[in-house]
Write a protein that holds these residues in place. Structure first.
Motif, PDB file in Angstrom:
ATOM      1  N   MET A  94       0.847  -1.201   0.000  1.00 26.12           N
ATOM      2  CA  MET A  94       0.000   0.000   0.000  1.00 26.12           C
ATOM      3  C   MET A  94       0.878   1.246   0.000  1.00 26.12           C
ATOM      4  O   MET A  94       1.738   1.401   0.856  1.00 26.12           O
ATOM      5  N   THR A  95       0.638   2.146  -0.946  1.00 28.49           N
ATOM      6  CA  THR A  95       1.406   3.386  -1.022  1.00 28.49           C
ATOM      7  C   THR A  95       0.440   4.562  -1.149  1.00 28.49           C
ATOM      8  O   THR A  95      -0.725   4.376  -1.465  1.00 28.49           O
ATOM      9  N   ILE A  96       0.955   5.753  -0.905  1.00 30.18           N
ATOM     10  CA  ILE A  96       0.122   6.954  -1.030  1.00 30.18           C
ATOM     11  C   ILE A  96       0.490   7.659  -2.335  1.00 30.18           C
ATOM     12  O   ILE A  96       1.673   7.799  -2.629  1.00 30.18           O
ATOM     13  N   PRO A  97      -0.469   8.103  -3.115  1.00 28.32           N
ATOM     14  CA  PRO A  97      -0.134   8.821  -4.345  1.00 28.32           C
ATOM     15  C   PRO A  97       0.629  10.098  -4.022  1.00 28.32           C
ATOM     16  O   PRO A  97       0.336  10.765  -3.032  1.00 28.32           O
ATOM     17  N   LYS A  98       1.597  10.424  -4.900  1.00 27.74           N
ATOM     18  CA  LYS A  98       2.369  11.639  -4.650  1.00 27.74           C
ATOM     19  C   LYS A  98       1.654  12.850  -5.228  1.00 27.74           C
ATOM     20  O   LYS A  98       2.269  13.844  -5.570  1.00 27.74           O
TER      21      LYS A  98
END
Lengths: 309, 589
Positions: B380-384
């Motif tokens: 899971m990553t956060i959009p930049k």
């Protein structure tokens, strides 16, 4: 000095009755006997009441069962369960298909009928008249699609993050957990290079803010997203995984006819407002939350809604 | 979501192992299915009709599995098992083969031009030397029913007929005739009927009467005959009894007729791929030649295998993983999409089988790769994405006003946007035609006939439902009303209204007036005719004569306030006086 029609008549009539709880008049009978309109008599009673210790009046309720207009309809045509309901197809018709665009080499009609933008299409005869029919929206994705279309009309693409919390409508049988109208929360991120991992990460942060931390994602199907995911969270009280939302990456067949650049992905998610509220507060009947039957005492007494405590 | 009911023991036998309910639930979750319920026939009858009626019903455990609406290949036990076994790498996806008989030996289906106006398309195929058991037979019938309910759109788009080929003789003719001219013994009946008689016969049939409307009013009804005039079926209503299938049937003639050719082909492909498993030569289907009215011929079933090329980087990028091309090819093969690496290792060729009609774009392939990888294994990553946030001005104003109305001692209500015609017209002393209201064409109940043109009825109904609360009752709502607007592409427009009511032993006009003054103060609108707001006496059908005023601001009428007419009070089943204020807040944005 209190004056009003019917007051002298009423006082005269009352005097003839024995005092105390056994005596007294019924307002309906008295009105008929005195030749007065019932409302006029009630008005007289209230005026006398306002004076103080002149008369004692007690409100009585009488119930009479009568067929409502709806009941008469049911008697005539059969109950709603009996009358067939044919509108939305089994797996849903996307609201976004209701828009026709002149942008791009093919509008949505082409994409449905023949494919395009790398898609096989559904290969059926798409009719603009059918798509133009007005519907009360069944999900706020239709509003998101409009917003994305306006974004696509800009000269230069800029990344956006949109949200919406608004009303949706479903023509379904009503019961303790289903109403014809309720609310949906929707979030949308449009940018270049978004991945499924980004969607999951965004969802984890979003639900953490709602106080929901244990999440699992399940493959799902929506006509307008691919990949699609249902979001589940573990409910400690019910001791099971419950669905808390739906999400996905919008399909190219939806975005490209709008004119959005090819490398732009749009991730989106949605959930209903009523269901999590009912779970959180242990409310079993949705009518206690929405509509005119809400108990005002509940509204007066409710504490602050603190999700992060 | 379609639900498929399968016997647990049959399922486990076909899968080659047993699972606990939790383990199977987990497997479903991974694959994209949902184990909705674990039940038995006895339980079902118990719940629906009471325990008494359930006496003697089967105890056999049934799994009710929810299947995605676009996966026609998972609508029966055979398909579910095949999909799961390939997913778990226990078997390879079988290769479905079309056998084209030698010239003159195959079956033919001739379509005449009369069908064009009622049900133009037809496709057909033969399952040769098939062996049915009771379970397989039940599954065969169930699959047809599931397909009818889903992709066939309740038989409107496609209808399926399956026949014992040994009881009939080709070539077959699909034509359309006037109802009195069609006569045959329908399935499970003891005598012959004409088509007109069948319409009456099935009008009370709980299952079939829903389909009568599809052909009832047409001048000609569709009908399929064999070479000797025996009726196979009258789609989409009923098959003939003569050609009905039994446990002993060895050769099946499958026909699909309908108004959507693409779906008819998909339906035929689905049935034959699923059940050719039980043919003597498994996974082979005998082709049928279909001759169109214009003389052109087609061979069915299509059983097409399609090839697509997708770059591994695309799949990795869209998901957010970094797998090698061969690893991705393996993942896709597990999803019944046989794949291998081609080129210099920088491309993947995927073969899409006839059972995966749901794959219409590369994004469908990406999803399958992600499912095989396991959604919950993805990082899971956060959009930049950097954005500056803003609230919609109308909602911002609404939120600010809500707080101050509450501070003024009013309680907020959240009422329905849909109501009855009386609510916005008769009960308020006007006629519905003057309201410019948007009507719902198919309301489920009379409570949802129109979209509200005023917030007043909702608030009055809230008071009526809360009669026992102590007085005074002071309610407000700031929300949308809907009116017809021909200048909009949808023909209607929402307006954000603010409505407040005061309900007590005395009407409290001064309180409602005070609230209006407070709202104007908050909006910085001075009490002056030239550059602020002013109220002017007026008539209003919902208001007490002489106790109604119109509010003018920003050069227009923004609403009304006053004491409600006693008729309005009574019609909403209230008993005390009430004063009300309703304005649009949009001019103040």
């Amino acid at each position: 000095m209190v004056t009003g029609p019917g007051i002298p008549l009423l006082l005269q009539r009352l005097e003839r009755e024995p005092p105390g709880p056994g005596g007294g008049l019924c307002s309906l009978e008295a009105a008929a006997a005195l030749g007065l309109d019932h409302q006029t008599l009630v008005g007289a009673v209230k005026s006398l009441q306002a004076l103080g210790e002149v008369i004692e009046a007690e409100a009585r309720a009488a119930t009479r069962w009568e067929l409502s207009a709806e009941g008469a309809e049911v008697l005539r045509d059969g109950s709603p369960e009996v009358r067939l309901f044919r509108s939305l197809p089994a797996d849903g018709l996307p609201q976004s298909d209701a828009m026709v665009s002149r942008r791009g080499p093919q509008g949505w009609g082409g994409v449905h009928s023949q494919g395009g933008y790398g898609s096989q299409g559904y290969k059926y005869e798409w009719k603009v008249e059918e798509a133009r029919k007005n519907l009360l929206r069944t999900h706020t994705t239709s509003a998101s699609a409009r917003a994305l279309y306006h974004l696509a009309c800009q000269d230069k693409f800029t990344p956006v993050k949109y949200f919406s919390i608004d009303r949706v409508f479903r023509n379904e049988s009503l019961d303790a957990t289903h109403l014809a109208e309720f609310h949906q929360v929707e979030g949308v991120v449009a940018d270049r290079g978004l991945t499924l991992g980004h969607l999951m990460g965004t969802l984890r942060q979003f639900f953490t803010k709602l106080g929901i931390t244990k999440l699992r994602f399940k493959p799902a199907y929506n006509p307008y997203t691919e990949p699609s995911m249902e979001v589940f969270s573990y409910h400690e009280g019910l001791k099971k995984w419950v669905e808390v939302g739906n999400s996905g990456v919008f399909r190219p067949e939806m975005l490209l006819p709008m004119g959005l650049p090819e490398n732009v992905s749009v991730i989106a998610w949605g959930l209903s407002l009523e269901r999590p509220t009912m779970i959180k507060y242990g409310i079993n009947n949705i009518r206690e939350l929405v509509g005119h039957r809400v108990n005002l005492q509940m509204v007066y007494d409710s504490p602050l809604c603190r999700l992060d405590v | 979501m379609p639900t498929v009911s399968v016997r647990r023991d049959l399922l486990f036998r076909a899968l080659g192992r047993s699972y606990t309910d939790e383990e199977f639930d987990e497997l479903c979750f991974e694959f994209g299915l949902e184990l909705d319920d674990v039940t038995s026939e006895k339980d079902i009858i118990s719940k629906e009709k009471g325990e008494g009626k359930a006496e003697g019903a089967s105890d056999i455990v049934l799994y009710k599995i929810d299947v995605p609406a676009n996966r026609y290949d998972l609508l029966c036990l055979e398909g579910l098992v095949r999909g799961l076994q390939v997913f778990k790498e226990r078997i390879n996806l079988p290769r479905y083969e079309k056998i084209i008989p030698a010239k003159g030996e195959g079956q033919r289906l001739i379509i005449t031009e009369e069908t064009a106006k009622v049900r133009p398309h037809a496709v057909a195929a033969v399952l040769r030397n098939i062996t049915f058991t009771k379970e397989r037979y039940d599954s065969f019938i169930d699959l047809q029913e599931k397909l009818h309910q889903n992709i066939c759109r309740r038989r409107a788009l496609v209808a399926i007929g399956t026949h014992d080929l040994d009881t009939i003789a080709g070539p077959f003719t699909f034509t359309a005739k006037a109802p009195p001219e069609i006569k045959f013994k329908p399935l499970n009946q003891s005598q012959e009927y004409t088509a007109s008689q069948m319409m009456d016969l099935y009008r009370t049939d709980s299952h079939l009467r829903h389909y009568l409307h599809l052909i009832e009013n047409k001048p000609l009804y569709p009908v399929i005959y064999d070479n000797n005039g025996v009726v196979l079926s009258m789609p989409p209503i009923i098959n003939g009894d003569h050609s009905k299938i039994s446990l002993n049937t060895r050769n099946v003639f499958v026909e699909c007729t309908g108004t959507d050719m693409t779906k008819a082909k998909i339906v035929l492909d689905t049935i034959v791929t699923m059940f050719s498993e039980y043919c003597e030569k498994p996974f082979t289907v005998e082709a049928v030649e279909v001759i169109l009215p214009n003389g052109k011929t087609h061979i069915y079933p299509e059983l097409a295998y399609r090839k697509e090329k997708v770059k591994p980087e695309l799949i990795n990028k869209k998901i957010g993983i970094s797998e090698t091309p061969s690893s991705l090819a393996k993942l896709l093969t597990r999803m019944c999409l046989k794949s291998h690496v081609i080129g210099n290792g920088n491309n993947i060729e995927i073969e899409i089988p006839p059972t995966r009609a749901d794959i219409i774009h590369a994004c469908d392939i990406v999803e399958d790769a992600a499912i095989a990888y396991g959604y919950n294994n993805i990082q899971m990553t956060i959009p930049k994405t950097y954005t500056i946030a803003n609230q919609l001005p109308l909602n911002k104003l609404t939120e600010l006003l809500r707080l101050d109305l509450a501070a003024a001692g009013f309680t907020e209500a959240l009422t329905f946007a849909l109501c009855s015609q009386e609510d916005i017209a008769d009960k308020l002393g006007t006629d519905i035609s003057t309201t410019k209201a948007v009507h719902v064409a198919n309301p489920k109940t009379a409570e949802f006939q129109v979209a509200r043109t005023t917030l007043l009825p909702g608030l009055l109904k809230t008071i009526a439902a809360n009669r026992k609360m102590p007085l005074p009752l002071k309610l407000f709502e700031i929300s949308d009303i809907v009116v017809k607007d021909p200048s909009k592409d949808v023909g209607a427009r929402n307006y954000r209204h603010l409505c407040a009511i005061y309900y007590n032993k005395s009407p409290g006009f001064e309180i409602i007036h005070g609230l209006l003054d407070r709202v104007m103060q908050l909006l910085e609108v001075p009490p002056s005719e030239e550059n602020g707001y002013v109220i002017k006496a007026t008539e209003g059908s919902a208001f007490f004569p002489g106790r109604c005023a119109e509010i003018f601001a920003k050069g227009q009428s923004v609403g009304k306030l006053g004491v409600l007419h006693p008729d309005v009070i009574t019609k909403f089943e209230l008993t005390m006086p009430c004063s009300a204020l309703e304005i649009s807040i949009e001019p103040f944005l």
